[in-house]
Design a protein around this motif. Sequence first.
Motif, PDB file in Angstrom:
ATOM      1  N   LEU A 134     -57.066  -8.510  17.917  1.00 35.83           N
ATOM      2  CA  LEU A 134     -57.257  -9.952  17.713  1.00 35.83           C
ATOM      3  C   LEU A 134     -56.320 -10.478  16.621  1.00 35.83           C
ATOM      4  O   LEU A 134     -56.110  -9.805  15.612  1.00 35.83           O
ATOM      5  CB  LEU A 134     -58.715 -10.174  17.275  1.00 35.83           C
ATOM      6  N   ILE A 135     -55.797 -11.679  16.828  1.00 38.89           N
ATOM      7  CA  ILE A 135     -55.004 -12.356  15.786  1.00 38.89           C
ATOM      8  C   ILE A 135     -55.621 -13.732  15.523  1.00 38.89           C
ATOM      9  O   ILE A 135     -56.059 -14.419  16.456  1.00 38.89           O
ATOM     10  CB  ILE A 135     -53.523 -12.515  16.209  1.00 38.89           C
ATOM     11  N   LEU A 136     -55.665 -14.095  14.253  1.00 36.91           N
ATOM     12  CA  LEU A 136     -56.046 -15.449  13.848  1.00 36.91           C
ATOM     13  C   LEU A 136     -54.824 -16.065  13.188  1.00 36.91           C
ATOM     14  O   LEU A 136     -54.226 -15.442  12.295  1.00 36.91           O
ATOM     15  CB  LEU A 136     -57.203 -15.392  12.844  1.00 36.91           C
ATOM     16  N   LEU A 158     -42.113 -13.750  26.998  1.00 38.79           N
ATOM     17  CA  LEU A 158     -42.634 -13.815  25.628  1.00 38.79           C
ATOM     18  C   LEU A 158     -43.189 -15.214  25.386  1.00 38.79           C
ATOM     19  O   LEU A 158     -42.476 -16.214  25.550  1.00 38.79           O
ATOM     20  CB  LEU A 158     -41.521 -13.510  24.612  1.00 38.79           C
ATOM     21  N   ALA A 159     -44.460 -15.277  24.987  1.00 39.77           N
ATOM     22  CA  ALA A 159     -45.110 -16.566  24.746  1.00 39.77           C
ATOM     23  C   ALA A 159     -44.523 -17.236  23.506  1.00 39.77           C
ATOM     24  O   ALA A 159     -43.927 -16.574  22.640  1.00 39.77           O
ATOM     25  CB  ALA A 159     -46.608 -16.368  24.575  1.00 39.77           C
ATOM     26  N   ALA A 160     -44.723 -18.541  23.409  1.00 39.72           N
ATOM     27  CA  ALA A 160     -44.189 -19.299  22.272  1.00 39.72           C
ATOM     28  C   ALA A 160     -44.858 -18.872  20.974  1.00 39.72           C
ATOM     29  O   ALA A 160     -45.994 -18.398  20.960  1.00 39.72           O
ATOM     30  CB  ALA A 160     -44.425 -20.785  22.494  1.00 39.72           C
ATOM     31  N   THR A 206     -53.181 -19.944  28.553  1.00 37.02           N
ATOM     32  CA  THR A 206     -53.591 -20.908  27.564  1.00 37.02           C
ATOM     33  C   THR A 206     -52.970 -20.637  26.199  1.00 37.02           C
ATOM     34  O   THR A 206     -52.426 -19.567  25.973  1.00 37.02           O
ATOM     35  CB  THR A 206     -55.137 -20.869  27.336  1.00 37.02           C
ATOM     36  N   ASN A 207     -53.196 -21.600  25.317  1.00 39.64           N
ATOM     37  CA  ASN A 207     -52.880 -21.433  23.901  1.00 39.64           C
ATOM     38  C   ASN A 207     -54.033 -20.663  23.235  1.00 39.64           C
ATOM     39  O   ASN A 207     -54.905 -20.139  23.924  1.00 39.64           O
ATOM     40  CB  ASN A 207     -52.687 -22.816  23.264  1.00 39.64           C
ATOM     41  N   THR A 208     -54.075 -20.630  21.927  1.00 41.74           N
ATOM     42  CA  THR A 208     -55.148 -19.931  21.206  1.00 41.74           C
ATOM     43  C   THR A 208     -56.445 -20.748  21.271  1.00 41.74           C
ATOM     44  O   THR A 208     -56.425 -21.947  21.557  1.00 41.74           O
ATOM     45  CB  THR A 208     -54.766 -19.720  19.729  1.00 41.74           C
TER      46      THR A 208
HETATM   47  C1  LIG Z   1     -49.034 -16.176  15.156  1.00 36.78           C
HETATM   48  C2  LIG Z   1     -49.033 -17.024  16.384  1.00 36.78           C
HETATM   49  C3  LIG Z   1     -48.266 -18.177  16.424  1.00 36.78           C
HETATM   50  C4  LIG Z   1     -48.251 -18.971  17.567  1.00 36.78           C
HETATM   51  N1  LIG Z   1     -47.468 -20.080  17.591  1.00 36.78           N
HETATM   52  C5  LIG Z   1     -47.410 -20.827  18.721  1.00 36.78           C
HETATM   53  C6  LIG Z   1     -46.554 -21.945  18.796  1.00 36.78           C
HETATM   54  O1  LIG Z   1     -45.819 -22.255  17.860  1.00 36.78           O
HETATM   55  N2  LIG Z   1     -46.546 -22.668  19.953  1.00 36.78           N
HETATM   56  C7  LIG Z   1     -47.328 -22.342  21.036  1.00 36.78           C
HETATM   57  O2  LIG Z   1     -47.272 -23.017  22.066  1.00 36.78           O
HETATM   58  N3  LIG Z   1     -48.135 -21.259  20.996  1.00 36.78           N
HETATM   59  C8  LIG Z   1     -48.192 -20.507  19.871  1.00 36.78           C
HETATM   60  N4  LIG Z   1     -49.003 -19.418  19.832  1.00 36.78           N
HETATM   61  C9  LIG Z   1     -49.883 -19.119  20.997  1.00 36.78           C
HETATM   62  C10 LIG Z   1     -49.264 -18.108  21.952  1.00 36.78           C
HETATM   63  O3  LIG Z   1     -48.090 -18.586  22.534  1.00 36.78           O
HETATM   64  C11 LIG Z   1     -50.276 -17.776  23.058  1.00 36.78           C
HETATM   65  O4  LIG Z   1     -50.530 -18.954  23.792  1.00 36.78           O
HETATM   66  C12 LIG Z   1     -51.592 -17.245  22.516  1.00 36.78           C
HETATM   67  O5  LIG Z   1     -51.372 -16.386  21.412  1.00 36.78           O
HETATM   68  C13 LIG Z   1     -52.366 -16.487  23.586  1.00 36.78           C
HETATM   69  O6  LIG Z   1     -51.644 -15.366  24.051  1.00 36.78           O
HETATM   70  P1  LIG Z   1     -51.890 -13.876  23.504  1.00 36.78           P
HETATM   71  O7  LIG Z   1     -53.374 -13.619  23.590  1.00 36.78           O
HETATM   72  O8  LIG Z   1     -51.073 -12.993  24.403  1.00 36.78           O
HETATM   73  O9  LIG Z   1     -51.411 -13.850  22.098  1.00 36.78           O
HETATM   74  C14 LIG Z   1     -49.041 -18.603  18.692  1.00 36.78           C
HETATM   75  C15 LIG Z   1     -49.801 -17.430  18.652  1.00 36.78           C
HETATM   76  C16 LIG Z   1     -49.805 -16.636  17.522  1.00 36.78           C
HETATM   77  C17 LIG Z   1     -50.631 -15.373  17.506  1.00 36.78           C
END
Ligand SMILES: Cc1cc2nc3c(=O)[nH]c(=O)nc-3n(C[C@H](O)[C@H](O)[C@H](O)COP(=O)(O)O)c2cc1C
Length: 346
Positions: free
Chosen positions: A108-110, A60-62, A242-244
């Motif tokens: 998609l999430i923003l 589970l990502a952060a 990656t991150n967002t």
């Molecule tokens: C609502 C939300 C909050 C997030 N908060 C964090 C965070 O606090 N720290 C972090 O490293 N990444 C954070 N992320 C990024 C995710 O860990 C992940 O890197 C990013 O969403 C890409 O993965 P996904 O396409 O599977 O969502 C957040 C993502 C979302 C959607």
Amino acid sequence: MDLYGALRPLIFRFDPETAHNLAFWLGERLCAWPRLPEPAHPAALHRSAFGLDFPTPLGLAAGLDKGATLLPLWKALGFGHVEIGTVTPRPQPGNPRPRLFRFPQAGLILNRMGFNSEGAEVVARRLQSRPAGLIVGGNLGKNKETPEGQALEDYRAAYRLIAPVVDYVALNVSSPNTPGLRNLQAPEALKPLLAGMLDLRRELGLERQPLLLKLAPDLAPEDLDAIVEVAVAAGISGLIATNTTLDRGIVAEPLRALVETKGAGGLSGVPLKAKAREVRRRLLHALRGRLPLVACGGLGTAEDVHDALDDGAALAQIYSALIFQGPGLIRRMEQGLVAMAARTRT
Ligand SMILES: Cc1cc2nc3c(=O)[nH]c(=O)nc-3n(C[C@H](O)[C@H](O)[C@H](O)COP(=O)(O)O)c2cc1C
């Protein structure tokens, strides 16, 4: 259609953060249940990375479980590791609402949550009781009001509290929602940050604990190459990519116009997949096997995860797809990965 698929239209009628809070309320009650399932992961899925043994590559990502409140539930859903956080040293509320938007038509999430955090002390206390058999990473960030020049002190303060109660630590220098944070990815800022963190790790006698760095997808290819060299020279344990993204160009019109009306924030989910993969491939090429890489960004099917592992990633993290596909996703992904592994063997 599974139960989540049936309930999704109802759940998605709530504003996203209200739905999130309701899900966590329910999740906390489920965690108190003594008979949560104990998934057995097929041996073919076990992975070793940065000195830790993972029962499955799926994590589970952060950002979903910022305060480590639902660890038994994540384990029951089939995750092999959970990255809690981002945790900031001191508590802070994050950005004003609304700060979370979903676009189900595109997966998609923003978000511009801005590190809402209970603070490292509270989260560290909670982590003192953790389910066995689940790898927990602590993702650390800085407080918003801390000047960029003092960022290291914030990461160190959070590290002192969180590192002793987790299996690995990830430094988040890639959230787009804390002003200036991403500047820490520049080599001249990254070098002292990593050196300062590795010094502290040694001081605390935690040399064997992996220290990872989480990167943004919005870096130029040459910047990625430079970061790899800094990370390898510093002696950290791995990268998460990656991150967002801040790049609205990943969303096709007419949805892009709608996304733009919602304001600032990072994008995640299906539209991020190609960009995140491109960044990972560049990093993997530059790494030449010197450090492991954790794949994250737009992974929503077993095929996506398979591709990421095939590219050379050691593990895979998921966030947005879980919101759209529900809690059965991880089990389905695992079954898909097992079936694909069997096909490649025959
Ligand atoms: C609502 C939300 C909050 C997030 N908060 C964090 C965070 O606090 N720290 C972090 O490293 N990444 C954070 N992320 C990024 C995710 O860990 C992940 O890197 C990013 O969403 C890409 O993965 P996904 O396409 O599977 O969502 C957040 C993502 C979302 C959607």
